[in-house]
Each structure stands twice: as C-alpha cells, then as structure tokens.
Motif scaffolding. Structure first.
Motif, PDB file in Angstrom:
ATOM      1  N   TYR A 133       0.821  -1.218   0.000  1.00  0.00           N
ATOM      2  CA  TYR A 133       0.000   0.000   0.000  1.00  0.00           C
ATOM      3  C   TYR A 133       0.856   1.270   0.000  1.00  0.00           C
ATOM      4  CZ  TYR A 133      -3.772   3.218   1.245  1.00  0.00           C
ATOM      5  OH  TYR A 133      -4.684   4.253   1.242  1.00  0.00           O
ATOM      6  N   GLY A 144       4.882   6.652  -5.001  1.00  0.00           N
ATOM      7  CA  GLY A 144       5.001   8.063  -4.628  1.00  0.00           C
ATOM      8  C   GLY A 144       3.667   8.648  -4.202  1.00  0.00           C
ATOM      9  N   CYS A 145       2.622   8.373  -4.982  1.00  0.00           N
ATOM     10  CA  CYS A 145       1.315   8.972  -4.679  1.00  0.00           C
ATOM     11  C   CYS A 145       0.642   8.311  -3.482  1.00  0.00           C
ATOM     12  CB  CYS A 145       0.409   8.960  -5.896  1.00  0.00           C
ATOM     13  SG  CYS A 145       0.197   7.347  -6.664  1.00  0.00           S
ATOM     14  N   TYR A 146       1.218   7.239  -2.968  1.00  0.00           N
ATOM     15  CA  TYR A 146       0.747   6.652  -1.707  1.00  0.00           C
ATOM     16  C   TYR A 146       1.738   6.919  -0.578  1.00  0.00           C
ATOM     17  CZ  TYR A 146      -3.209   4.310  -3.894  1.00  0.00           C
ATOM     18  OH  TYR A 146      -4.405   4.058  -4.531  1.00  0.00           O
ATOM     19  N   GLY A 147       2.665   7.852  -0.803  1.00  0.00           N
ATOM     20  CA  GLY A 147       3.504   8.326   0.296  1.00  0.00           C
ATOM     21  C   GLY A 147       4.882   7.728   0.421  1.00  0.00           C
ATOM     22  N   HIS A 148       5.336   6.901  -0.533  1.00  0.00           N
ATOM     23  CA  HIS A 148       6.693   6.393  -0.340  1.00  0.00           C
ATOM     24  C   HIS A 148       7.709   7.504  -0.562  1.00  0.00           C
ATOM     25  CE1 HIS A 148      10.283   4.028  -0.175  1.00  0.00           C
ATOM     26  NE2 HIS A 148       9.545   3.100   0.410  1.00  0.00           N
ATOM     27  N   THR A 169      -8.256   4.741  -1.914  1.00  0.00           N
ATOM     28  CA  THR A 169      -7.517   4.622  -0.650  1.00  0.00           C
ATOM     29  C   THR A 169      -8.030   3.480   0.221  1.00  0.00           C
ATOM     30  OG1 THR A 169      -8.938   6.131   0.604  1.00  0.00           O
ATOM     31  CG2 THR A 169      -7.126   7.116  -0.651  1.00  0.00           C
ATOM     32  N   GLN A 170      -9.143   2.869  -0.191  1.00  0.00           N
ATOM     33  CA  GLN A 170      -9.669   1.742   0.587  1.00  0.00           C
ATOM     34  C   GLN A 170     -10.062   0.633  -0.377  1.00  0.00           C
ATOM     35  OE1 GLN A 170     -11.206   2.652   4.524  1.00  0.00           O
ATOM     36  NE2 GLN A 170     -12.204   4.441   3.662  1.00  0.00           N
ATOM     37  N   GLY A 188       2.984   1.091   4.219  1.00  0.00           N
ATOM     38  CA  GLY A 188       2.741   2.456   4.683  1.00  0.00           C
ATOM     39  C   GLY A 188       2.279   2.454   6.121  1.00  0.00           C
ATOM     40  N   LEU A 189       1.176   3.133   6.387  1.00  0.00           N
ATOM     41  CA  LEU A 189       0.687   3.201   7.766  1.00  0.00           C
ATOM     42  C   LEU A 189      -0.140   1.992   8.157  1.00  0.00           C
ATOM     43  CD1 LEU A 189      -2.192   5.845   8.064  1.00  0.00           C
ATOM     44  CD2 LEU A 189      -1.789   4.289   6.146  1.00  0.00           C
ATOM     45  N   ARG A 198      -5.092  -4.530   1.842  1.00  0.00           N
ATOM     46  CA  ARG A 198      -5.416  -3.248   1.223  1.00  0.00           C
ATOM     47  C   ARG A 198      -4.251  -2.862   0.314  1.00  0.00           C
ATOM     48  NH1 ARG A 198      -7.284   2.297   4.180  1.00  0.00           N
ATOM     49  NH2 ARG A 198      -8.117   0.816   5.716  1.00  0.00           N
TER      50      ARG A 198
END
Lengths: 471, 471
Positions: A56, A60-64, A83-84, A302-303, A317
């Motif tokens: 997840y 980049g657009c998911y925060g890496h 996002t879900q 990610g989180l 997810r």
C-alpha cells in the motif's frame, strides 16, 4: 473453443445464446446508459495492470519517500486513486482467482489452509466451470491477452487459453518457484502453451511483458480488447533490466518498482498515441500486500498494519488507480470501499455482457464510483485460506481471528470472542479496539456473517492435490 | 525599534548599515541571479504555513487514506513536494526557534533536557540577539506578520513584535497549556501585546487565523510581505469550526486537519486573485511529528518510525510543500534532504538580505532545489534537548542514542557504541541496522560529529527558568 461444464451447453450454441443476450443487452445499454454503449460507439477496451506483492505504501502517490513513480503518480493525477481498495486474498493464487472471476476464492476452491498457493507440483487449477473476465469479454467480441504471471494452474487444462484468453505470454507461477530440492523444474516461460525459455531470464521479464503488451494493443486496436497484465514483480527474487539497475534511491526493490512504473508509462503512452485513451479503462492494482519477511527485498504497507499473508490491512489493502480520460474526472480520490472482485462486473458491464445468473458474484460494478458516486460497497470478507478471519462493514472491521504474517504468533490463529473491532477510517493502523463501545455494530456484523456462512457453498478444493511424481 | 544586543549597535545605525549592504547585495543579485531580483522586479513575498504536530503521513498526498486534503494535494501538484524534509527538533519550542533563526536550537539556548518546551510559568524566550527571518526581511522593507501560535516566550520582551514582526495575532504558547493545578492562567489570545480574549475560544481559531492572514495579505500586497502562520492545530486539544465538525471520515482529528487544508486553500486563492502568485513563495510544513500518545487525537507518521518527541524519523521528518508558480515547476517531488532551518537563508536570499556573518547559520538556501537542482544538504543533526542523539549523512543515519517517544524505554536514552546505522532511503522505517557493513560511513559520521562538537557553542539555556510566583 471450450465447453462451459456444469451447464452442459455446447460452446457453439452457448456462443449463439450469449451473442443473442449480448445483442439484447446492447440495446438496453443504448437506451439507458448514456456514454458507454451509445449508438455508434465501440465498446471500451479494458486493461488490468496487476503488480505482485506491491504494498500500500510503495508508490510516490501513496507516500513512499524514495521510490520514484512519476508515471503511476501521473496516472493517479489524471484519474482516480483509491484509498480503501482491497485484494480478495492476502496471497497470490486466491487473489488472482477472485479478480478474474469476481468471486471469493472459497467459492471456486482456489484457497486452502494447507497449501496457500499453487506450486509447480500442484495438480489443481482454476476450475473449468468458473467464468473469467476474459471468457465473458471474448464472447462479446473482445480480443483478449494475458501477459505475465498466471498462477491459476500450470497444467495444460488450466492455462490462460482455457479461460478465455486468445494469447498468453508469461510465467505459469511465481518467480521464486524453482526449488530444486522440492523437485521444481527450472522456471518456464510460456508463449501460449509452449515453453519458449527455461529457465526464464528474469532480468528482462518486465521489459518483455511491456513489449508484448504494446504489440497486443497495436494489433488489437481496431476491435475492443481486454489486456490482463499480471507483472511478475516486485515478488522476490528481484530483477530489473539493465537500464533500471541501481537507478532508485530505494535500492533493488526500488529499481524493480520503478521499472514497473516505466512499463505503465509506456502502456499509457501507447494508448494515448493510438488515440484510444477515451475508450480505454486502465486499472492498476496489486495482488496483496508487501512480503515483509523479505526485509529490504519486500515493500511497505505504509501506515497499515502487517503485510502479505495475513488479514490485517497491510495484507489486503493495496494501491489502486483507475484511468479513463473523459469518463473518470482527473485528480479524484475515492475513499470508498472497493476490491479486485469488482473488476468482474465492471468489465462485463462495460462490454455489455450479462452477469452469470447461476452463481453468486461477490463483485460490485465500479462505474458509479468512476462517475463520482459513492457508498456502493459496505462489506468486505477477509479470508485466510478457508477461514473467515475478519469482516468489514462500513468503517468497522471485526477480527474473529488474528494471525500475524510473521514473527511471534504467526503459527496459529488466535480467536477473539467478542471480536476485536477497529474503526478503520479513524484508525487505519488497527491499534485501538472499540468493541465495547459498539455492541450495535458487533450485532450487525454477526448477522452479516451468519447469513454469509449459511449461504456459502465452498468450491471443490484445488490447492492441495499434488501431481504423482514419475521419478 | 529595538537594539541588536550583543553587537551594541543602535538600531537606526544598524538599519542604515543593513540598508547599505542590502543595496550592494541587490546589485549583485541584479547581475547574477536571473529571475529573482532582476531589474524592475519587486522582491517576492514569503508565506510560511506551519502546522503543529501534523505527522508525515497525515495528508492525502503523503498517503493518508481517510484525511481528505484537496487543497494541500493541489498545492503539491502545482508545486514541489518534499519527501525527506525535517523539522529541527521533535518538539515545539526548539523547532520554532530553529525555523525562524536558521540555527540549531542548541545555539540559541532554546532547548533543554529538563523542560523540553516553554510553559506559561517560563521566564525565558528567544534571546534578543537572535536574528529572525522577520527581522531580516523587515529591514528589507517587508511588511511582516505572525499569525498563530508563537511559543518562543510569552513575556513582553519575547513576543513577536520584539523579533521583527509588525503585527501579531494568536496564542503565545500551546493550546493545552491551561493546567489549573500548575497555576496556568486561562489560555490568552493576543493581538500584538494585548490579551483580547481569555480563555481563547479555540473552536474558531483556525478560521480567525485565516481571516487575519487574508486581511494582512490584502493590506500588504503593494509592498513585499512576510507572513508566518503557525497554526495552533492539530495539536491537542482538538477543535474545529462548526462547518468542519463531523465532516471528515477520520473523525475529529481529520476535521481539524481538513479545516487547516481549507485554510491553506483560502490563502492560495487570495494570492491568486490578488495577482500575487508569481511573486509569492508559499511553504507549508509541520513543527514535528505526530503526538502518538494522544491515540486517535494524534496523527500518523505513515511508514516512519515513532513520532513527536523522539529522534526516530517519525519525530522529525514532516510533510513539506513549496509553491511558487512560474518559479517552481508543477508536480515535482524533491527527494533531497532539506529542513526548516533552510527557510532562513532561502528567505533572506530572496529578500536580498545578507546572511549574518557573526554566527553559525545551519540552514542552506533552497532556491537551487526549487529550480530542480539537487544534493545541497548532506548532513542532519538530530538533537533531543541538548543531547545529540543521531546524525544523518547522505542516506545513512547513525543513532548514538535511542529513546522512544513513549512506552517501554521512553524514560532513558540508550547509548549505542557502535551506533545503530540505518540506510534511510532503503529502510525509511529504521528496521535494519547495517553498521557492520559500513565502517567507512561510521568513520565519516564520527569525524563530522567530532567537528560539530568541537566548534559548537551552546547558547544560554532559555527553557529552564521559571517565573517567581507572586502567590
């Protein structure tokens, strides 16, 4: 052409019937549906780009922070980022079966508690009576190709061309399945049913998949087409083409993901150049979460909690991006629930194919989401093998069992009664049990589970049977 | 006007000198610098938007699944998003001191091992001889305002107008500092030095900050201006305006962040409408990581380890977005190291002000990064109070001490010799110690630390002194 077993209709007759239904449906679509299927328009092309073990948090657009994915970021900026969004299983084989059939893996028998995926010595595969997206779209006149990792049975009767694909190029199973001690053969690369390279040269696989995909698009552009491109990577062992080796700040894992990103960029560019952008839905996602036991060769959720193999969010997810200029407005984020099984009814709907009426379909058509509506899907079932571990209803997820993917406690499922309850939209990392505060939610979930169990008919198990050795 | 103490120059004289230097510098800029400062152009406006306790993972464009931040996402899409940007400390007071002075908090004495931030009974504050961005820009003819949370000393001699700001509106310290048992007064809201509301009505703070900011921009638009807007939230206790209550899927924390996002959107819109976009640098970031002990009232560091208060990445790496249409190309991601202290030389450079020559400045001008260059900053020092806990050099971070922000082990720093070494670009979550593999890196870091310690002159401690009670 093949027989739809279990229904007993010879294929030529079946084709006729389906064509008749298709024509009737097309009329309905003409009358009722606006953009898609309007008179004179061709049916939209559908491309599914499916990464393997991409987490997840890996784009980049998911925060890496250090994996550079400008093409997927642009795809999201021009399209819709989810996002879900969920895969239907936390490991490979059941996840793929569910995507292609729109059904929970337990319905097709493509999951097991003993062997979680198919291996080179497996005797089973996706049953003949399952209907895949490819099969349904083929009957609507689509050219169909599977380019990449199959992993739904490597014996001849299970290969892609037995499931609706005109063309196949790729690996029949995972790229780490060459365990000599287990008796695995060297990794085969297939074109259609023929082994064309063994062992497969993995370093150039992503590049060759891309080239094959581009060639398929170019030769199919005058008819509607369905391209299913399940990449081999970033599943371990990791390989990148020479042009990508050492390029990423994230090391080899980053190189591999950045080559995938470039592949997506190439495919979108071909779609644009061929003038197909406004009649092609491209959907990118991953088969399950990151394989955390691979340490730096695995990705990041990610989180989200945990990763591949378990039913915490990190296992199921996944990133998901839908792109369709002119139909999906640019720069949208979709916070709604959706999952890989939804690609089945979505694709059939776009192709004007009727949903099978003789079996439960777990997918929900995503077209309303693409148009900006919301709230279609409320329920997600989290299976691990044949065990229902958790259920999500709205923002709440109840864990009846937990079993981390690795480390302490990973051997045995731990039952929870009452279940652990997380409010995932407040608490995406699954840290704070709120069961005591929400007896009403627990009651609703219990009744949903009861109904699910009562009506569920598990399919014949496909993952446990092993080929009798001739050695 | 005030005296620059420690230099003994009366302000009017100082102003003259600075003006002369400024004029000389302006000529240099005209000759050498292209866009900024070119003949006939006015100096750019500078806006710093500074969230409080917002974590690395709390924005849509940094991967949060349910906090909806379309304005900040758009700001990033139109500007530059940083993925390795740091605050200079993991708690409030030292972080703010460093941002405004371009110097490590230990140099100004604005950190301590006893009291980590200033409290309502604190006697200290930002020393008079520190030079803030506001002070330097004010001398270059900028209108200056601080709107929001100050937290660099609430006694009259420390307030914003003693540090270069023409105007102040906001809270003098954190919004949770109203502990009656400690003898804290009700929370005061100040305009300049006057208490205008007590206790401050927190629910409308973000809205009022936004209104104040818009009013300042409108009344200052015909001269260059510097707006420093340190939001009070999402520091606890959380409050959102009525229009935002219950709006976010993420609950109250999401409501609060979404109101901040809307505030940023309002400010950018005013900048656009007033025709200032091409001559205004807007920079958004956070003072430190998420306050994880606040559970669902605290944020998320995404894939980073730990949060506010510690020197793991989650404590100090923060979201950061730079926006300046026409100067910063849209849609860029900057993977380079940068930090809040870099805003000091960046701002002074843009205003044509000379950097102070009589003191070490830890910031590095970010303009080359904005223009797409890279590799300017290689070193980051991670202090906790006055203790140097860790150092980053290139992608490697050596922890000499670790001390989690909360939970087991949070009471005492644990020394590491050899230090723990993480390759942060491969391993952003700080999981895999690679010290044994990189003796050369350890040696380089050791020499950088030795040089740092040898030359460092700590400032007079400001955070421990307490006002003598008159009760």
């Amino acid at each position: 052409m093949r027989i739809i077993s279990g229904r007993g209709i010879a294929d030529s007759v079946g084709q006729f019937c389906v064509a008749a239904i298709g024509a009737a449906l097309a009329i309905v679509l003409w009358l009722g549906c606006g953009k898609v299927g309007a008179a004179g328009e061709t049916k939209p092309n559908i491309i599914i780009l499916f990464a393997d073990d991409l987490g997840y948090g890996d784009l980049g657009c998911y925060g890496h922070p250090t994996i550079h994915t400008p093409n997927l970021d642009r795809m999201a900026a021009e399209g819709m980022k989810f996002t879900q969004f969920y895969s239907a299983a936390s490991v490979c084989t059941p996840s793929r079966a569910a995507l292609l059939t729109g059904r929970l893996p337990i319905r097709s028998g493509m999951c097991s508690d003993r062997r979680r995926v198919l291996f080179p010595d497996s005797a089973g595969g996706l049953p003949d009576d399952e209907i895949t997206i490819a099969e349904a779209l083929h009957r609507q006149g689509y050219a169909t190709a599977c380019i990449g990792k199959w992993h739904l049975g490597h014996l001849p009767q299970y290969l892609p061309r037995r499931h609706g694909f005109d063309y196949y190029f790729g690996l029949p199973y995972s790229n780490d399945m060459q365990n000599q001690r287990r008796g695995d053969p060297p990794l085969p690369l297939l074109r259609n049913e023929e082994i064309i390279e063994q062992p497969a040269v993995q370093q150039t696989l992503t590049r060759r998949y891309t080239e094959e995909a581009v060639a398929f698009i170019r030769r199919s552009k005058d008819q509607p087409f369905f391209l299913y491109l399940p990449y081999t990577f970033p599943h371990v062992p990791l390989y990148a083409s020479e042009a990508f080796q050492g390029r990423s700040r994230r090391g080899l894992y980053g190189d591999v993901v950045e080559e995938l990103d470039a592949s997506v960029g190439t495919i979108l560019e071909v779609i644009r150049r061929e003038g197909l952008a406004e009649r092609t839905l491209v959907f990118f996602t991953s088969d399950n979460g990151p394989w955390l036991t691979q340490r730096l060769d695995g990705g990041s959720a990610g989180l989200l909690r945990d990763g591949k193999g378990c039913t915490f969010e990190g296992g199921m997810r996944v990133p998901a991006i839908a792109w369709w200029p002119g139909t999906i407005a640019p720069g949208r984020t979709c916070h709604d629930l959706a999952c890989t099984m939804d690609l089945f009814p979505t694709s059939l709907g776009l192709a004007g194919a009727e949903l099978p009426q003789d079996r439960p379909i777990d997918g929900v058509d995503m077209m309303p989401l693409f148009r900006g509506e919301s709230g279609l899907r409320r329920v997600m079932f989290y299976y691990r093998g044949t065990r229902l571990m958790a259920v999500r209803v709205g923002p709440f997820k109840a864990h009846f069992y937990t079993q981390p993917a690795y480390g302490p406690g990973s051997d045995t499922p731990v039952p929870h009664d009452p279940p652990l309850l997380y409010q995932l939209e407040h608490d995406p990392s699954e840290q704070f049990d709120v069961a005591q505060k929400h007896p009403d939610v627990l009651a609703e979930i219990a009744s949903i589970v009861e109904e699910h169990r009562r009506t569920l008919v598990p399919g014949m198990p496909q993952l446990d049977a092993v080929i009798q050795s001739t050695k």
